[in-house]
Design a protein around this motif. Structure first.
Motif: not given
Length: 130
Positions: A112-130
């Motif tokens: 959500k934070r990345l989408k709010d800043r325009g760093l991820l498409a509105s329908d984008g997917i974020l994957e977290l690595r460990d």
């Protein structure tokens, strides 16, 4: 050294004697010049360049995500709290449902934070690595 200041008058007027004033006729006021309407100059500047589309999928570690959000001027306090909770759950029991739930909450917030800043498409997917 001493400074001496003189007071200046708002409008300076020449000293005119009575003889000079009598010899000179009253000046005739000149008509005001007509306003000239100019067309605005054509723009030679190019229009704003279209911004590149944000990525549809991003894979980041928690620290990388916090750095990117902070660099973009976003708030990472809540992200830090959720990241601490996730790491604590991960240490206690990596396979628990609490760990999975805290990871999902963290992933959703960072997305959500990345989408709010325009760093991820509105329908984008974020994957977290460990």
């Amino acid at each position: 050294m001493r400074w001496k200041f003189w007071q200046a008058e708002e409008e300076a007027h020449p000293v005119v004697t009575e003889e000079a004033a009598a010899a000179r006729p009253d000046p005739v006021p000149e008509p005001a010049p007509e306003p000239v309407h100019e067309l605005p100059a054509p723009r030679s500047e190019p229009g704003p360049e279209p911004e590149p589309e944000p990525p549809a999928q991003v894979t980041l570690t928690i620290d990388e995500a916090k750095g990117v959000i902070k660099e973009a001027g976003g708030d990472v306090i809540q992200v830090g709290f959720l990241a601490s909770a996730y790491r604590r759950n991960l240490e206690e029991d990596p396979e628990s449902s609490e760990t999975a739930a805290s990871r999902n909450r963290l992933r959703e917030l960072v997305g959500k934070r990345l989408k709010d800043r325009g760093l991820l498409a509105s329908d984008g997917i974020l994957e977290l690595r460990d």
